[in-house]
Scaffold this active site. Sequence first.
Site, PDB file in Angstrom:
ATOM      1  N   TYR A  87      -5.609   3.998   2.966  1.00 13.95           N
ATOM      2  CA  TYR A  87      -3.736   3.418   2.923  1.00 13.95           C
ATOM      3  C   TYR A  87      -3.790   5.489   3.513  1.00 13.95           C
ATOM      4  CZ  TYR A  87       1.402   4.225   2.197  1.00 13.95           C
ATOM      5  OH  TYR A  87       2.557   4.255   2.704  1.00 13.95           O
ATOM      6  N   GLU A 109       8.685  -1.115   0.480  1.00 12.09           N
ATOM      7  CA  GLU A 109       8.707  -0.058  -0.297  1.00 12.09           C
ATOM      8  C   GLU A 109       9.678  -0.351  -1.283  1.00 12.09           C
ATOM      9  OE1 GLU A 109       7.931   2.759  -1.197  1.00 12.09           O
ATOM     10  OE2 GLU A 109       6.320   3.374   0.622  1.00 12.09           O
ATOM     11  N   TRP A 152       2.378   0.355  -6.681  1.00 15.47           N
ATOM     12  CA  TRP A 152       2.216   0.614  -4.799  1.00 15.47           C
ATOM     13  C   TRP A 152       0.817  -0.755  -4.371  1.00 15.47           C
ATOM     14  CZ3 TRP A 152       4.503   0.185  -0.847  1.00 15.47           C
ATOM     15  CH2 TRP A 152       4.054   0.447   0.632  1.00 15.47           C
TER      16      TRP A 152
END
Length: 177
Positions: free
Chosen positions: A22, A44, A52
Amino acid sequence: MNAKARERVRCAWARNELAIRYHDEEWGVPVHDDRRLFEFLVLEGAQAGLSWDTILKKRENYRAAFDGFDPERIARYDRRKVGQLLVDPGIVRNRLKIASAVQNARGLLKVRDQVGSFDRYIWQFVNGRPRTNAWKSLHQVPPRTEQSDAMSKDLRQRGFNFVGSTICYAFMQAVGW
């Protein structure tokens, strides 16, 4: 040049294969597609209070559960569809976060009608240009900025939620600001 010098410099949070991929392929790359911007905004918001890594692991499930982040479809979700999402183990099953995705899809459609695109609206907060930071450590990275404060305030005035300044700043970084 030795192997160490050729190694890619990565943020400290990119510690596993999924996060590294990512980081190297997506994070910080300017995004100008409304659907992808919406995906990042939803993810988010879903990440609030979680890592995350948790969201990255569930990302493909989110794409399937949320119809590829198509804001037109998500804006039409009803109580039945929200109920289905609340029992989907592939996503974060938080009623407020799921309702937020629906509410934010509706907000995005209004913004798009008013401004022409969500992309144009979102990028106005940095005058349409990516910012380049050179933080030496995670401790230097602020949790929010003047721009994320302005974005958060404006989004909330437009009826969006799960868009606090810290979430907006993480979103801004992810989509290439």
